[in-house]
Each structure stands twice: as C-alpha cells, then as structure tokens.
Design a protein around this motif. Structure first.
Motif, short mmCIF file in Angstrom:
data_model
loop_
_atom_site.label_atom_id
_atom_site.label_comp_id
_atom_site.label_asym_id
_atom_site.label_seq_id
_atom_site.Cartn_x
_atom_site.Cartn_y
_atom_site.Cartn_z
N SER A 226 111.04 -70.95 -107.07
CA SER A 226 111.04 -70.71 -105.63
C SER A 226 112.03 -69.63 -105.20
O SER A 226 112.00 -69.17 -104.06
N TRP A 227 112.92 -69.22 -106.11
CA TRP A 227 113.92 -68.20 -105.80
C TRP A 227 113.25 -66.89 -105.38
O TRP A 227 112.21 -66.51 -105.92
N GLU A 228 113.85 -66.23 -104.41
CA GLU A 228 113.30 -64.96 -103.91
C GLU A 228 114.46 -64.03 -103.57
O GLU A 228 115.45 -64.46 -102.96
N PHE A 229 114.34 -62.80 -103.98
CA PHE A 229 115.33 -61.79 -103.64
C PHE A 229 114.74 -60.90 -102.55
O PHE A 229 113.67 -60.32 -102.73
N THR A 230 115.46 -60.81 -101.42
CA THR A 230 114.93 -60.04 -100.30
C THR A 230 115.75 -58.77 -100.07
O THR A 230 116.97 -58.75 -100.26
N VAL A 231 115.05 -57.72 -99.69
CA VAL A 231 115.67 -56.46 -99.27
C VAL A 231 115.15 -56.18 -97.87
O VAL A 231 113.94 -56.05 -97.65
N TRP B 173 111.83 -64.19 -109.18
CA TRP B 173 112.76 -64.03 -110.31
C TRP B 173 112.12 -63.20 -111.42
O TRP B 173 112.74 -62.30 -111.98
N GLU B 174 110.86 -63.46 -111.69
CA GLU B 174 110.16 -62.69 -112.73
C GLU B 174 110.02 -61.23 -112.32
O GLU B 174 110.24 -60.32 -113.14
N GLU B 175 109.67 -60.97 -111.07
CA GLU B 175 109.53 -59.59 -110.60
C GLU B 175 110.87 -58.86 -110.62
O GLU B 175 110.93 -57.68 -110.98
N GLY C 21 128.30 -66.88 -111.40
CA GLY C 21 127.35 -66.29 -110.47
C GLY C 21 125.92 -66.29 -110.93
O GLY C 21 125.06 -65.75 -110.24
N GLY C 22 125.65 -66.85 -112.13
CA GLY C 22 124.28 -66.90 -112.61
C GLY C 22 123.39 -67.75 -111.71
O GLY C 22 123.86 -68.70 -111.11
N PRO C 23 122.16 -67.33 -111.53
CA PRO C 23 121.45 -66.41 -112.41
C PRO C 23 121.71 -64.93 -112.15
O PRO C 23 121.42 -64.10 -113.00
N LEU C 24 122.23 -64.57 -110.97
CA LEU C 24 122.34 -63.16 -110.61
C LEU C 24 123.58 -62.95 -109.74
O LEU C 24 123.78 -63.67 -108.76
N ARG C 25 124.38 -61.96 -110.13
CA ARG C 25 125.52 -61.60 -109.30
C ARG C 25 125.61 -60.08 -109.24
O ARG C 25 125.00 -59.36 -110.03
N VAL C 26 126.40 -59.61 -108.29
CA VAL C 26 126.69 -58.19 -108.19
C VAL C 26 128.01 -57.93 -108.90
O VAL C 26 128.94 -58.74 -108.81
N ASP D 106 121.15 -63.22 -103.50
CA ASP D 106 119.70 -63.37 -103.31
C ASP D 106 119.15 -62.40 -102.27
O ASP D 106 118.01 -62.54 -101.85
N GLY D 107 119.95 -61.41 -101.86
CA GLY D 107 119.42 -60.44 -100.92
C GLY D 107 120.43 -59.38 -100.51
O GLY D 107 121.64 -59.57 -100.67
N VAL D 108 119.88 -58.27 -100.03
CA VAL D 108 120.70 -57.21 -99.45
C VAL D 108 120.04 -56.77 -98.15
O VAL D 108 118.81 -56.75 -98.03
N GLU D 109 120.90 -56.42 -97.19
CA GLU D 109 120.42 -55.88 -95.92
C GLU D 109 121.07 -54.52 -95.72
O GLU D 109 122.29 -54.38 -95.83
N PHE D 110 120.26 -53.52 -95.42
CA PHE D 110 120.76 -52.16 -95.18
C PHE D 110 121.01 -52.00 -93.68
O PHE D 110 120.10 -52.15 -92.87
N LEU D 111 122.26 -51.69 -93.34
CA LEU D 111 122.72 -51.72 -91.95
C LEU D 111 122.98 -50.33 -91.41
O LEU D 111 123.52 -49.46 -92.12
N VAL D 112 122.67 -50.11 -90.14
CA VAL D 112 122.96 -48.84 -89.48
C VAL D 112 124.31 -48.88 -88.77
O VAL D 112 124.78 -47.86 -88.27
#
Length: 197
Positions: free
Chosen positions: A42-47, A59-61, A146-151, A166-172
């Motif tokens: 069910s994990w999802e990484f959002t941009v 996770w697979e993608e 930080g597993g499964p994923l860290r910066v 689990d995500g990044v947001e690009f800010l103005v």
C-alpha cells in the motif's frame, strides 16, 4: 559500480571532518519518535507541488527508477560523523527530471510516514549526492535508520535527510519543516556549524 563522493567536503571546508564533530564507526539511532508501519503493497511515494506531472509511485515502481551506489559521509547535528557509508538509491535530480520542475520552484519539502517533514532549497537538492536510499552497505536499509527509504544529504546535517520518506513537494515559497520550526538551522551546513537558528 560505487561512486566515491567523500571528497565533496572540499566545496565547503578544509577538513573532511566538520568542526565540532567526532568520527565514529558506530551508526547511532536518533529519531523524533518510533518506527512507523510500512506495507510495501500500500506504500506510495508522491511528488506534488509546482511540477509538470504529479507522481504517485508504488514501492516496485520506485525501485525501478535508475539507481546509483555512492560512498558518502554522514554528519549528525548532535556531533558525530560516520565516514564511508555506502548507500544505493535514486538521485534527487533523477526524480525531479521525471516530474518536471517549474522554474518558479525555490524550496523542497520532504514528508515521511511518521509525519516528519524537513525542507531544503531546491539548489541544495539538485545534487547527484542527494539520494533516496533503500540500501546501506549492500543490504536493505534497516528500519531504525529510515528503511525502507530515507533521504541522505552528505553536504548537510542528517536531519535534512528524512527517514521513512514517502513524498516531496516542490514549493514556490520557502516553508520550514519539523525541526526547523523548533529552532534548528534552516541551512544546516556542517562546516559552518549551522546547527540552530
């Protein structure tokens, strides 16, 4: 092939070990709370934010993105540094290119499964050394680190590298993250000892 980026300190200071740091062979565990639950199904990484294409990667993608392995140094704001850490993952520029970042973006906000957030200027993220890492030393990144994923951000103190990301947001416009709102440095340069605001 492993790329050695441990000489990046020359861009910031004269010594590989930043001032006020002590080298350790251990890898201490420091987090704001407990390890969050991770379900690979069910994990999802959002941009999101000012990008051409919002992304929602399974996770697979995410693991199918182009990967790199690097030898880096790791600097904790509490005063220890660990040299020659080998991380494997996706570089920040690779992910940014996939999403298509607007010219108006100035900051990036990272979010994590435990509600943690941290921010960096876009210029500090658009470096090949900034990785979304899922392996440490050739093994799956331990959950306490930080597993499964860290910066990982070898040119900054490690609180800028969100665990369980689990995500990044690009800010103005700039925004501050969890520790930055609580008095930690917004810039976090180890060679200038930018620990606190």
């Amino acid at each position: 092939m492993t790329t050695d980026v441990t000489d990046l300190y020359r861009e910031f200071g004269e010594d590989r070990l930043p001032p006020g740091q002590r080298e350790t062979s251990a890898f201490p565990v420091l987090s704001k709370g407990s390890v969050p639950e991770f379900d690979p199904d069910s994990w999802e990484f959002t941009v999101t934010g000012a990008v051409e294409d919002d992304l929602a990667l399974s996770w697979e993608e995410f693991r199918d993105l182009p990967r790199t392995t690097q030898k880096q140094d790791f600097h904790c704001v509490t005063g220890w540094s660990k040299f020659d850490c080998t991380f494997t993952g996706v570089s920040f520029p690779t992910l940014a290119k996939r999403a298509g970042v607007s010219d108006e973006v100035v900051h990036v906000m990272f979010s994590a499964l435990d509600g943690y957030t941290t921010n960096l200027p876009l210029a500090d993220c658009m470096r090949e050394e900034v990785l979304f890492a899922w392996e440490f030393g050739g093994e799956a990144l331990p959950e306490e680190h930080g597993g499964p994923l860290r910066v990982v951000t070898p040119h900054k103190y490690a609180y800028k590298g969100a665990k369980w990301v689990d995500g990044v947001e690009f800010l103005v416009e700039p925004e501050r993250g969890f520790w930055e709102k609580r008095g930690y440095s917004n810039t976090a340069d180890p060679w200038n000892e930018e620990r606190y605001s």
